[in-house]
Each structure stands twice: as C-alpha cells, then as structure tokens.
Design a protein around this motif. Sequence first.
Motif, mmCIF file in Angstrom:
data_model
loop_
_atom_site.group_PDB
_atom_site.id
_atom_site.type_symbol
_atom_site.label_atom_id
_atom_site.label_comp_id
_atom_site.label_asym_id
_atom_site.label_seq_id
_atom_site.Cartn_x
_atom_site.Cartn_y
_atom_site.Cartn_z
ATOM 1 N N ARG A 50 0.963 -1.194 0.061
ATOM 2 C CA ARG A 50 0.087 -0.186 0.050
ATOM 3 C C ARG A 50 0.870 1.184 0.037
ATOM 4 O O ARG A 50 1.688 1.530 1.032
ATOM 5 C CB ARG A 50 -0.946 -0.036 1.152
ATOM 6 N N PHE A 51 0.923 1.938 -1.165
ATOM 7 C CA PHE A 51 1.551 3.415 -1.074
ATOM 8 C C PHE A 51 1.057 4.384 -0.177
ATOM 9 O O PHE A 51 -0.358 4.458 -0.189
ATOM 10 C CB PHE A 51 1.727 4.008 -2.608
ATOM 11 N N GLY A 52 1.709 5.160 0.565
ATOM 12 C CA GLY A 52 1.307 6.269 1.226
ATOM 13 C C GLY A 52 2.140 7.376 1.246
ATOM 14 O O GLY A 52 2.974 7.445 0.390
ATOM 15 N N VAL A 53 2.150 8.012 2.327
ATOM 16 C CA VAL A 53 3.020 9.261 2.205
ATOM 17 C C VAL A 53 3.778 9.206 3.487
ATOM 18 O O VAL A 53 3.176 8.754 4.633
ATOM 19 C CB VAL A 53 2.079 10.460 2.049
ATOM 20 N N ALA A 54 4.964 9.828 3.518
ATOM 21 C CA ALA A 54 5.841 9.985 4.726
ATOM 22 C C ALA A 54 5.340 11.115 5.746
ATOM 23 O O ALA A 54 4.876 12.101 5.285
ATOM 24 C CB ALA A 54 7.364 10.377 4.320
ATOM 25 N N ASP A 55 5.277 10.729 6.985
ATOM 26 C CA ASP A 55 5.083 11.918 8.036
ATOM 27 C C ASP A 55 6.205 11.686 8.868
ATOM 28 O O ASP A 55 7.105 11.165 8.914
ATOM 29 C CB ASP A 55 3.845 11.844 8.479
ATOM 30 N N ASP A 56 5.845 12.482 10.144
ATOM 31 C CA ASP A 56 6.790 12.695 11.293
ATOM 32 C C ASP A 56 7.360 11.398 11.735
ATOM 33 O O ASP A 56 8.408 11.075 12.758
ATOM 34 C CB ASP A 56 6.183 13.234 12.517
ATOM 35 N N ARG A 57 6.530 10.066 11.465
ATOM 36 C CA ARG A 57 6.916 8.847 12.169
ATOM 37 C C ARG A 57 8.069 8.209 11.590
ATOM 38 O O ARG A 57 8.261 7.217 11.991
ATOM 39 C CB ARG A 57 5.623 7.763 12.242
ATOM 40 N N VAL A 58 8.653 8.816 10.426
ATOM 41 C CA VAL A 58 10.055 8.487 9.891
ATOM 42 C C VAL A 58 11.140 8.886 11.006
ATOM 43 O O VAL A 58 12.249 8.219 10.875
ATOM 44 C CB VAL A 58 10.017 8.952 8.565
ATOM 45 N N LEU A 59 10.676 9.770 12.074
ATOM 46 C CA LEU A 59 11.765 9.935 12.870
ATOM 47 C C LEU A 59 11.459 8.956 14.215
ATOM 48 O O LEU A 59 10.586 8.590 14.329
ATOM 49 C CB LEU A 59 11.636 11.570 13.361
ATOM 50 N N PRO A 60 12.587 9.172 15.052
ATOM 51 C CA PRO A 60 12.542 8.319 16.274
ATOM 52 C C PRO A 60 11.494 9.047 17.038
ATOM 53 O O PRO A 60 11.231 10.282 17.001
ATOM 54 C CB PRO A 60 14.035 8.401 16.691
ATOM 55 N N PRO A 61 11.143 8.139 18.296
ATOM 56 C CA PRO A 61 10.152 8.943 19.215
ATOM 57 C C PRO A 61 10.665 10.025 19.955
ATOM 58 O O PRO A 61 9.630 11.009 20.448
ATOM 59 C CB PRO A 61 9.638 7.515 19.884
ATOM 60 N N GLN A 62 11.929 9.977 20.067
ATOM 61 C CA GLN A 62 12.522 11.161 20.800
ATOM 62 C C GLN A 62 12.720 12.267 20.091
ATOM 63 O O GLN A 62 12.967 13.641 20.712
ATOM 64 C CB GLN A 62 14.023 10.754 21.462
ATOM 65 N N ALA A 63 12.478 12.474 18.698
ATOM 66 C CA ALA A 63 12.627 13.552 18.005
ATOM 67 C C ALA A 63 11.524 14.662 18.388
ATOM 68 O O ALA A 63 10.297 14.191 18.534
ATOM 69 C CB ALA A 63 12.591 13.391 16.445
ATOM 70 N N SER A 64 11.974 15.931 18.534
ATOM 71 C CA SER A 64 11.093 17.019 19.227
ATOM 72 C C SER A 64 9.738 16.966 17.979
ATOM 73 O O SER A 64 8.608 17.121 18.713
ATOM 74 C CB SER A 64 11.525 18.051 19.469
ATOM 75 N N SER A 65 9.940 17.231 16.918
ATOM 76 C CA SER A 65 8.927 17.524 16.135
ATOM 77 C C SER A 65 7.778 16.501 16.086
ATOM 78 O O SER A 65 6.618 16.622 15.842
ATOM 79 C CB SER A 65 9.341 17.854 14.709
ATOM 80 N N ARG A 66 8.263 15.143 16.350
ATOM 81 C CA ARG A 66 7.384 13.950 16.165
ATOM 82 C C ARG A 66 6.576 13.999 17.518
ATOM 83 O O ARG A 66 5.604 13.824 17.374
ATOM 84 C CB ARG A 66 8.112 12.619 16.161
ATOM 85 N N GLN A 67 7.154 14.458 18.714
ATOM 86 C CA GLN A 67 6.531 14.301 19.909
ATOM 87 C C GLN A 67 5.313 15.663 19.742
ATOM 88 O O GLN A 67 4.184 15.019 20.158
ATOM 89 C CB GLN A 67 7.372 14.802 20.957
ATOM 90 N N THR A 68 5.692 16.557 18.890
ATOM 91 C CA THR A 68 4.627 17.504 18.666
ATOM 92 C C THR A 68 3.675 16.972 18.067
ATOM 93 O O THR A 68 2.490 17.164 18.384
ATOM 94 C CB THR A 68 5.056 18.741 18.238
ATOM 95 N N GLN A 69 3.858 16.391 16.976
ATOM 96 C CA GLN A 69 2.802 15.705 16.289
ATOM 97 C C GLN A 69 1.992 14.613 16.901
ATOM 98 O O GLN A 69 0.874 14.437 16.607
ATOM 99 C CB GLN A 69 3.312 15.132 14.599
ATOM 100 N N GLU A 70 2.500 13.905 17.777
ATOM 101 C CA GLU A 70 1.753 13.053 18.373
ATOM 102 C C GLU A 70 0.975 13.759 19.358
ATOM 103 O O GLU A 70 -0.390 13.049 19.522
ATOM 104 C CB GLU A 70 2.870 12.206 19.378
#
Length: 724
Positions: free
Chosen positions: A401-421
């Motif tokens: 299934r083709f999709g699109v990349a988002d913040d979850r390509v980053l590790p959980p400790q990445a600040s921008s990913r924590q914001t998006q979570e």
Amino acid sequence: MAVNTRTRPPGPATAGPPLRRLGFLLVRHRRLVLSLALALLVAAGVSAAGAVPRLSLARFEAPGSESDRAQAELQARFGTGSPDMIFLVTARTGTVDDPAIEAAGRELTARVARADGVAEAASYWTRGRPVTLRSEDGRHALILVRVPGDADHVRAGVLPRLVPEITEGTELLQVRAGGGEEVFRETVPLSRQDFVRAELIIFPLAFVLLWLYQRRVMAALVPILAGVYAMVIGLALLAGVLAFAEISTFALNLTLAMGLGLGIDYCLFVVHRFREEVRRGADRAAAVAGAVEHAGRTVLFSGLTVAASLAVLFVLPFDFLRSFAYAGVAVVIGGLVAAVLVLPAVLASIGGTMLPGRERPERENGLWHGLATRVMRRPLVSGGVATALLLVLASPFLGLRFGVADDRVLPPQASSRQTQEVIRQTFPAEETDAIQLVSRDAVTADVTSYATALSRLPGVAQVDTAEGSFAGGARMGGGDPARFRGDGTWLSVVPSAAALADDPVRLVGAVRAVEPPFPVLVGGYPAELADYRASVVDRLPLVIGLMLVITFAVLYVMTRSVLIPLKATLLNVLSLAVMSGVLVWVFQDGNLSGLLGFTATGTLDPSIPILMLCVAYGLSMDYEVFLLSRIKEEYDRTGDTERAVAAGLQRGAPLITAAGGILALTFAAYATAEVMFVQMLGVGMAVAVLVDATVIRAVLVPSLMRLAGPLNWWPKGRATTPGR
C-alpha cells in the motif's frame, strides 16, 4: 609467493585487445599514473568539500500538478497559502481560554508574525477560537505559520532562527515546534548522523572481512581506499552538476553508500583476476594487463548497467529523485576510474603485497563446481525449489500500500514527532493540513451548497468559507470574508485527525469526487502529497520498463545472446520482488519494528522504494555481469555450456559470495539508523544483495542455463569474446 616483477618492453607481447594494451600502458607509466591519480584526488577532494554545503533540501512535490497550481493561485489572489509549520502552545496552568493565557497567546502570535521570513501567523486566539485549533482537553492551542520560499530558505534559513526563539516559551506558555517543514528539517541532520554512525561501523568491518577473505593487509586496505576514491570523485562530479541542477542533500548518503560498495566490488574483481593471472605463471606486467583485459571489461559493463539503472530516474520530474540519478552515475564513474585506471598502476607498483603468502592450488572441481553440477543434474527440481522459496519471501509484496511519509519516519524522541503525536492524540482535527479549494468564479449560494456537501464527507471535520463554517451538512458558525475573499474565493476543508492519520490521499480523492458548482483547484498539503504520489506511481511502469530495456541491451552487447540477457533480467526482477516483499513485511506491516526501533504506518512512501529498486537492480547486474563473463570465457574456450557453467561458477562464485557478503553487511549497518528511510535502505539492500549473491547466482543461474542448453548463445551459436 615469489613473482616476477620484470616489466616487459613494448613489442609483440603487449599487442592484443585495447584493454590489454591499456593495461601494459598503465604498467609502463605507473608512476605518472599514480601521480596524476593523487593530484586528481586532491583536486576532487577540494571540489567535493565545496559541493556538500551546496546540496539542496528538497520537498515531495509535483511541479505543474493541480495542487501546485492551487498553491500559486492562493498566493497570487489571496496572499496566503498552506502553513509551513506550527507551534504547539501549552498552558502551564489552566486552559488556553483563560484570559491571561489568551493575552499571552495573542502576544506570542504577534511576535511570530513579526519574525524575519514569516509571511503569516494565525492562532486559536486570533482566528476566533475555532475548535480545530484547540485540543479537546483545553490545554493546547496552535499557531499556524507560513514561511514562503524554497526548502533551503525555509529549513536552513528561517527555521533555525525562529524555532529556538519561539520555543523558549514564557512564564505562562510552553511552546513546541512541529509541522512538515520542521519534521524534515530534523530529518536531514539525523540521517547524516545515521550515515556517519554506520560508516564508523562499516569501514573497520569491511577491512576485517576483506582481510579474512584476502589474507593480506594491503589486499584488504586497497579495496577500501578504492571505495573512498570513488566517493570523492563522485562528489566532485556532483559539484559540476550543481552548476545547472539542484541536487538533494540525501544524494550525499547514496554517494557514500554506493561509493564504498562499488569501489570494493570492482577492486576485488580486478585483484582476483590479477592473482589468477600470476597463479598461471604470468609476470607482473602481463598479470596486470590480463586483469585489465578481462576483469576491466567486466567492470566496465557492470558500471554501465549500474549507471543505466539509476539514470532512468531522470525521466521523473522530481528534483529529489533525479538527484539520485546524478549521484549514482557520478559514483559509478568514480569507481571505474579507481578500478580500471588507478588500481592497475597500484598493482604494477606493489602487486606483490596483494598476493597470498602461501598460494593454494587452483581446484577445477571444488565446492562450487560440485554444486553447479548437482543443480544441473536436476535443474527443474533445484530451480523449482529455489524459485518457490523466493516467491514465498516476495509474497508480502502483494499487500503493498503506497502512502505518504510523515513525522513517524523520525525516532520517538525527535521533538517535532513528539509535537505531532500530541496533535494526533488530543486535537479533533488537523487544521494545519487543510485541503484548500480555490476558485475565481464562485457565488455565495454555490459556496454554501458546495461547502455543505463537502462537510458531509467521512473524515471531514469542518469546512471553513467566507459564508460560514460547516460540519456534518449544517452551518456551525459565521464566515470570515476577510480571510476567504479576494479575486475570487477559496474554501478550507479541515480533515479529522483520524482521517489524516489513516489515508490522507483517499480523503483528497473523496473531496475531488464531489462535483463543484464552479471551477476549482484542489490544493493544500494532503493534495500535494496525493499529486506527488500519483505522479511517482504513474511513472513507475515507465521507470521499470526503461531499466529492463537498457540493461537488456547492455548485456546483449556483452554476450551477443538474446536468451542470457532475458534470463538475467527475469532473475533480477525476482530479486527485486524479494526485496520489495521484505520491505512490505518489515516496514509496512511492522514486523521487527521493536527490534529495529521504528513505527509502522501501514503504508510505504513510493520514493525510497523506487530508488532502492534502481540501486538494487544495478548491483544485482553487477554480480550477473561478473558471473556471465566467467561463464562466457569458459564457453568460448570449450564450446560446452554445462562445463562452462560449472567452471565459471567455481571461479566466480567465491568472489561473488565474498563481495556480496561484504556489501550486504555494510548495508545492514544502516539498520542501526534512527530515521526509517535509512533503515529501509539498509535492510532492503542487504536482503537483495544476499539473495542475489547466493540463491540466484548459485542455483537459478546454472539450472536455467542447463535447461536452455545451446539456446543460451542464440543467435550466434558458439560465441567469440570481442577482442580475442
């Protein structure tokens, strides 16, 4: 082992095919060649060092698409556009509706709007308190920020100044940064750290493995130096390309990974043949010339197939993917220079240090000869079992299934990913990723009916317009003419958090399927992702088709056979299917996510797999070309296909297995990365190389060639090696 180091003078002994004459020429002028090679390395190093800072940050966008035109219309007619980033504002005490928090939030929004490079800033407090900009628990609110400009300007120019200043927060507010631009701004340095960490593992690991295989220090060191040489030359060539094209900074990663791998492979091919020539009694000059004549020809054909496989990315209208075509072709040129021009001069100078201390007699009927003989004795059974195994490994590909990349390509400790979570978990909708519909010709009644229909779509939280806000088919509030009217009007379709996390592309399709009462252009970040994905996927058959046709043509020129290139193409496609199946099983479905430390989203972004298909296909052809060259050489000598296959496998398979094992382990080191894109590259390429260097080359190649018999060499029958 003693070896005659005397160099033959020019004469009949140095006559022969062009590559053999080149080998003798490099031997005679080895000091000059090495001096020029060193000067070239220094000059290339300076150029490469200057190229790295000029590499660009790219976006996933499709130029000329509907979403691209919609963004241009928004900017030109309304002076607005999609937010580039967000600030998540959290009340340290109370809620974001408290008077003191509201005053602080308004002041912070104004401060963001005044910052250099910021074109627009709006927030929960300045937009009339829409529920889409407030968390359900009331503790968080959003500031939406638009920073115009290309990715380099935004990520390297504006955000490094803006984010630290704003995220300091205040006594009342805690502030965190997020949004697409901030996510990818964090991705670049993390991916660079991943590659540096992997290289620190790869270089000593490769040296140890090469020493175990070659049993001489210089024989282990020279291939690594050849890889470094290929990297530097490749980066220097990219510096020239930068004069007329943008190249993504991620191309640097490909240059490092492929440069080392190809440098080692090509060097091993030449050194292996040099040792073989010495073992047969040739003096050093003749041994070098023989290595250039035979292994050099193999390396040239291999380089051509690898470069051709990556060059097909030029047909894609995306700077991000074209960057890898430039990088791949450049690093192949670097590898060819190192292996075909520089290495022979090195062997002519210090070739004795590359020879084993105690030469083992060459075995005509060794392990690989016996394996090939057993496979060819029952080719249908052996080939059938191997094919069934590989098809099982490839079977998860059917669920791609083709999709699109988002913040979850980053590790959980990445600040921008924590914001998006936090936004995903506590906000009812994704205002930052609204779908924007732009029109020049709308009228009030039509806007109301259109917005009402759009608001009924599953996954739409609300639709904001100049005539009001709509949700579930009903008007929920007054409109904002100042925001939505100008030379025409536009509508903002705000997706729910669940819809955006599930499949934003499907939501874009649903919005576009609603018949508009007036002409509209559909844009916004989800539409940009949908158009990009569609553009890539639509061109995928063209990319694969060109790759197959070009490499078929190269192998035909090499073998003068129709069936052998066709067989090689089919086997490499099977290898790619296995790699794709593993990518789906691991990174789409989430198996091994705990071990590797990534978060599966249930889809794969098409960009990285397409890149990997081209790289893996080229590297698979690398080993195919080498093995075919040995088989064809034996067939030219004996005219017996079965004997040629067994002898070719005996002489070529040990080197292919060693080179493939080293290359696979070097790629596997990238599985230690924190960015999922890099992990995908490492795991997928390691699997492809291992499968290709073992099951395919050791079982499927001899079984298929045994079944084809004399047809292998059709239409020429018994072939004659060019130049002999």
